[in-house]
Design a protein around this motif. Structure first.
Motif, PDB file in Angstrom:
ATOM      1  N   ALA A 277       0.869  -1.176   0.000  1.00  0.00           N
ATOM      2  CA  ALA A 277       0.000   0.000   0.000  1.00  0.00           C
ATOM      3  C   ALA A 277       0.902   1.221   0.000  1.00  0.00           C
ATOM      4  CB  ALA A 277      -0.911  -0.006   1.222  1.00  0.00           C
ATOM      5  N   ASP A 278       0.742   2.078  -0.990  1.00  0.00           N
ATOM      6  CA  ASP A 278       1.526   3.310  -1.104  1.00  0.00           C
ATOM      7  C   ASP A 278       0.602   4.499  -0.891  1.00  0.00           C
ATOM      8  OD1 ASP A 278       3.772   1.837  -1.774  1.00  0.00           O
ATOM      9  OD2 ASP A 278       3.412   2.001  -3.925  1.00  0.00           O
ATOM     10  N   TYR A 279       0.968   5.341   0.069  1.00  0.00           N
ATOM     11  CA  TYR A 279       0.175   6.537   0.343  1.00  0.00           C
ATOM     12  C   TYR A 279       1.034   7.753   0.054  1.00  0.00           C
ATOM     13  CZ  TYR A 279      -2.665   9.999   2.679  1.00  0.00           C
ATOM     14  OH  TYR A 279      -3.413  11.106   2.948  1.00  0.00           O
ATOM     15  N   VAL A 280       0.563   8.583  -0.864  1.00  0.00           N
ATOM     16  CA  VAL A 280       1.282   9.787  -1.253  1.00  0.00           C
ATOM     17  C   VAL A 280       0.834  10.906  -0.322  1.00  0.00           C
ATOM     18  CG1 VAL A 280       1.766  11.404  -3.119  1.00  0.00           C
ATOM     19  CG2 VAL A 280       1.388   8.991  -3.632  1.00  0.00           C
ATOM     20  N   VAL A 281       1.698  11.287   0.637  1.00  0.00           N
ATOM     21  CA  VAL A 281       1.364  12.344   1.585  1.00  0.00           C
ATOM     22  C   VAL A 281       1.428  13.702   0.890  1.00  0.00           C
ATOM     23  CG1 VAL A 281       2.015  13.429   3.769  1.00  0.00           C
ATOM     24  CG2 VAL A 281       2.180  10.955   3.512  1.00  0.00           C
ATOM     25  N   SER A 282       2.495  13.904   0.124  1.00  0.00           N
ATOM     26  CA  SER A 282       2.653  15.136  -0.646  1.00  0.00           C
ATOM     27  C   SER A 282       3.482  14.809  -1.876  1.00  0.00           C
ATOM     28  CB  SER A 282       3.326  16.225   0.201  1.00  0.00           C
ATOM     29  OG  SER A 282       4.675  15.866   0.460  1.00  0.00           O
ATOM     30  N   ASN A 283       3.851  15.815  -2.630  1.00  0.00           N
ATOM     31  CA  ASN A 283       4.675  15.585  -3.822  1.00  0.00           C
ATOM     32  C   ASN A 283       6.052  15.045  -3.456  1.00  0.00           C
ATOM     33  OD1 ASN A 283       2.697  16.405  -5.545  1.00  0.00           O
ATOM     34  ND2 ASN A 283       3.393  18.531  -5.619  1.00  0.00           N
ATOM     35  N   ASN A 284       6.510  15.298  -2.228  1.00  0.00           N
ATOM     36  CA  ASN A 284       7.862  14.895  -1.824  1.00  0.00           C
ATOM     37  C   ASN A 284       7.890  13.733  -0.840  1.00  0.00           C
ATOM     38  OD1 ASN A 284       8.799  16.972  -3.414  1.00  0.00           O
ATOM     39  ND2 ASN A 284       8.953  18.418  -1.725  1.00  0.00           N
ATOM     40  N   VAL A 285       6.753  13.318  -0.287  1.00  0.00           N
ATOM     41  CA  VAL A 285       6.733  12.283   0.754  1.00  0.00           C
ATOM     42  C   VAL A 285       5.748  11.186   0.357  1.00  0.00           C
ATOM     43  CG1 VAL A 285       6.280  11.790   3.180  1.00  0.00           C
ATOM     44  CG2 VAL A 285       7.285  13.981   2.536  1.00  0.00           C
ATOM     45  N   THR A 286       6.236   9.907   0.410  1.00  0.00           N
ATOM     46  CA  THR A 286       5.400   8.739   0.158  1.00  0.00           C
ATOM     47  C   THR A 286       5.648   7.721   1.271  1.00  0.00           C
ATOM     48  OG1 THR A 286       5.561   9.072  -2.226  1.00  0.00           O
ATOM     49  CG2 THR A 286       4.820   6.915  -1.480  1.00  0.00           C
ATOM     50  N   ILE A 287       4.573   7.191   1.822  1.00  0.00           N
ATOM     51  CA  ILE A 287       4.670   6.152   2.851  1.00  0.00           C
ATOM     52  C   ILE A 287       4.226   4.840   2.215  1.00  0.00           C
ATOM     53  CG2 ILE A 287       3.820   5.356   5.081  1.00  0.00           C
ATOM     54  CD1 ILE A 287       3.340   8.292   5.812  1.00  0.00           C
ATOM     55  N   ARG A 288       5.002   3.783   2.464  1.00  0.00           N
ATOM     56  CA  ARG A 288       4.709   2.492   1.856  1.00  0.00           C
ATOM     57  C   ARG A 288       4.667   1.411   2.935  1.00  0.00           C
ATOM     58  NH1 ARG A 288       7.686  -1.912  -0.784  1.00  0.00           N
ATOM     59  NH2 ARG A 288       6.374  -2.687  -2.461  1.00  0.00           N
ATOM     60  N   LEU A 289       3.620   0.608   2.939  1.00  0.00           N
ATOM     61  CA  LEU A 289       3.509  -0.588   3.768  1.00  0.00           C
ATOM     62  C   LEU A 289       3.585  -1.792   2.839  1.00  0.00           C
ATOM     63  CD1 LEU A 289       0.503   0.475   6.007  1.00  0.00           C
ATOM     64  CD2 LEU A 289       2.899   0.448   6.666  1.00  0.00           C
ATOM     65  N   PHE A 290       4.313  -2.858   3.249  1.00  0.00           N
ATOM     66  CA  PHE A 290       4.450  -4.013   2.357  1.00  0.00           C
ATOM     67  C   PHE A 290       4.491  -5.314   3.153  1.00  0.00           C
ATOM     68  CE2 PHE A 290       8.710  -2.690   3.438  1.00  0.00           C
ATOM     69  CZ  PHE A 290       9.369  -3.878   3.696  1.00  0.00           C
ATOM     70  N   PHE A 291       4.123  -6.387   2.457  1.00  0.00           N
ATOM     71  CA  PHE A 291       4.192  -7.749   2.983  1.00  0.00           C
ATOM     72  C   PHE A 291       4.582  -8.651   1.821  1.00  0.00           C
ATOM     73  CE2 PHE A 291       2.278 -11.934   3.522  1.00  0.00           C
ATOM     74  CZ  PHE A 291       2.818 -12.310   4.744  1.00  0.00           C
ATOM     75  N   ASP A 292       5.665  -9.416   2.000  1.00  0.00           N
ATOM     76  CA  ASP A 292       6.146 -10.348   0.973  1.00  0.00           C
ATOM     77  C   ASP A 292       6.365 -11.714   1.604  1.00  0.00           C
ATOM     78  OD1 ASP A 292       6.268  -8.272  -0.881  1.00  0.00           O
ATOM     79  OD2 ASP A 292       8.334  -7.784  -0.358  1.00  0.00           O
ATOM     80  N   ARG A 293       5.887 -12.757   0.946  1.00  0.00           N
ATOM     81  CA  ARG A 293       6.103 -14.128   1.421  1.00  0.00           C
ATOM     82  C   ARG A 293       6.464 -14.991   0.223  1.00  0.00           C
ATOM     83  NH1 ARG A 293       6.151 -17.480   5.882  1.00  0.00           N
ATOM     84  NH2 ARG A 293       5.222 -19.504   5.496  1.00  0.00           N
ATOM     85  N   VAL A 294       7.562 -15.740   0.348  1.00  0.00           N
ATOM     86  CA  VAL A 294       8.036 -16.631  -0.716  1.00  0.00           C
ATOM     87  C   VAL A 294       8.215 -18.018  -0.117  1.00  0.00           C
ATOM     88  CG1 VAL A 294       9.852 -17.093  -2.389  1.00  0.00           C
ATOM     89  CG2 VAL A 294       9.216 -14.742  -1.887  1.00  0.00           C
ATOM     90  N   ILE A 295       7.571 -19.013  -0.717  1.00  0.00           N
ATOM     91  CA  ILE A 295       7.659 -20.399  -0.259  1.00  0.00           C
ATOM     92  C   ILE A 295       8.284 -21.219  -1.383  1.00  0.00           C
ATOM     93  CG2 ILE A 295       6.384 -22.410   0.536  1.00  0.00           C
ATOM     94  CD1 ILE A 295       4.162 -20.391   1.388  1.00  0.00           C
ATOM     95  N   ASN A 296       9.396 -21.911  -1.089  1.00  0.00           N
ATOM     96  CA  ASN A 296      10.103 -22.753  -2.065  1.00  0.00           C
ATOM     97  C   ASN A 296      10.012 -24.202  -1.643  1.00  0.00           C
ATOM     98  OD1 ASN A 296      11.140 -20.670  -3.760  1.00  0.00           O
ATOM     99  ND2 ASN A 296      12.609 -20.186  -2.168  1.00  0.00           N
ATOM    100  N   LYS A 297       9.558 -25.059  -2.542  1.00  0.00           N
ATOM    101  CA  LYS A 297       9.527 -26.500  -2.310  1.00  0.00           C
ATOM    102  C   LYS A 297      10.399 -27.152  -3.378  1.00  0.00           C
ATOM    103  CE  LYS A 297       4.992 -26.569  -0.236  1.00  0.00           C
ATOM    104  NZ  LYS A 297       3.613 -27.028  -0.322  1.00  0.00           N
ATOM    105  N   PRO A 298      11.595 -27.627  -3.006  1.00  0.00           N
ATOM    106  CA  PRO A 298      12.490 -28.204  -4.018  1.00  0.00           C
ATOM    107  C   PRO A 298      11.997 -29.571  -4.497  1.00  0.00           C
ATOM    108  CG  PRO A 298      13.491 -28.268  -1.842  1.00  0.00           C
ATOM    109  CD  PRO A 298      12.200 -27.543  -1.696  1.00  0.00           C
ATOM    110  N   ARG A 299      12.399 -29.908  -5.709  1.00  0.00           N
ATOM    111  CA  ARG A 299      12.017 -31.196  -6.298  1.00  0.00           C
ATOM    112  C   ARG A 299      12.938 -32.334  -5.859  1.00  0.00           C
ATOM    113  NH1 ARG A 299       8.096 -31.705 -10.716  1.00  0.00           N
ATOM    114  NH2 ARG A 299       7.443 -29.587 -11.128  1.00  0.00           N
TER     115      ARG A 299
END
Length: 186
Positions: free
Chosen positions: A143-165
């Motif tokens: 989620a990116d929130y543009v506070v002003s032309n010079n300030v942006t606040i970003r919240l993020f969540f990343d999940r990566v699951i690897n199952k090898p063969r």
């Protein structure tokens, strides 16, 4: 004769006289003879090395074929809220409202990587053989929130699951947080 003035013309084709002429020519031009022998030795050694390298690489190429497969599916969605109202309340009980842009984004990635070895020369019922590969599921939300032309606040969540063969150890990596981007340019 050219090299030996002491030879009699009727003896010039004698085998002993030919060796004598060759020996005298080598003794007169020792540096040339040494460099010629060195060039011949280096040339023969390089030809032998190239032939042996060529044979070893052709054996591995002719014996098996590696196949790489990748299947990926990405599903993404995003939406931007224009004129999104945010109310700030300060310690002095003063409030301030701003209307800027809020961008939401979510991506889901399903990926299947596979490496297969196929042997050509052998009739083995166990072939093809899986040598490497993994199934990957990735979830990315922000989620990116543009506070002003010079300030942006970003919240993020990343999940990566690897199952090898090949191996049995699955891994999962999760990262979450926020960032504040300040732009000093006008």
């Amino acid at each position: 004769m050219y090299f030996c003035d002491t030879l009699v013309p009727e003896q010039s084709m004698n085998l002993f006289n030919l060796f004598k002429i060759a020996y005298l020519a080598l003794m007169r031009n020792k540096t040339r003879a040494l460099l010629t022998m060195l060039g011949i030795v280096i040339g023969i050694a390089s030809v032998i090395a190239m032939v042996s390298l060529g044979q070893s690489s052709s054996l591995s190429i002719n014996n098996q074929i590696s196949e790489f497969r990748t299947n990926a599916l990405t599903i993404g969605a995003g939406y931007a809220f224009r004129e999104f109202p945010v109310i700030f309340k300060f310690l002095s009980n003063r409030t301030s409202q701003t209307n800027t842009t809020l961008r939401l984004r979510a991506d889901f990635v399903f990926r299947d990587d596979l490496s297969i070895l196929r042997r050509i020369a052998e009739d083995d019922p166990d072939l093809p053989q899986i040598s490497d590969g993994k199934n990957t599921v990735s979830i990315n939300c922000s989620a990116d929130y543009v506070v002003s032309n010079n300030v942006t606040i970003r919240l993020f969540f990343d999940r990566v699951i690897n199952k090898p063969r090949v191996s049995t150890i699955a891994t999962a990596n999760t990262s979450a947080g926020f960032s504040i981007n300040l732009s000093l340019a006008q």
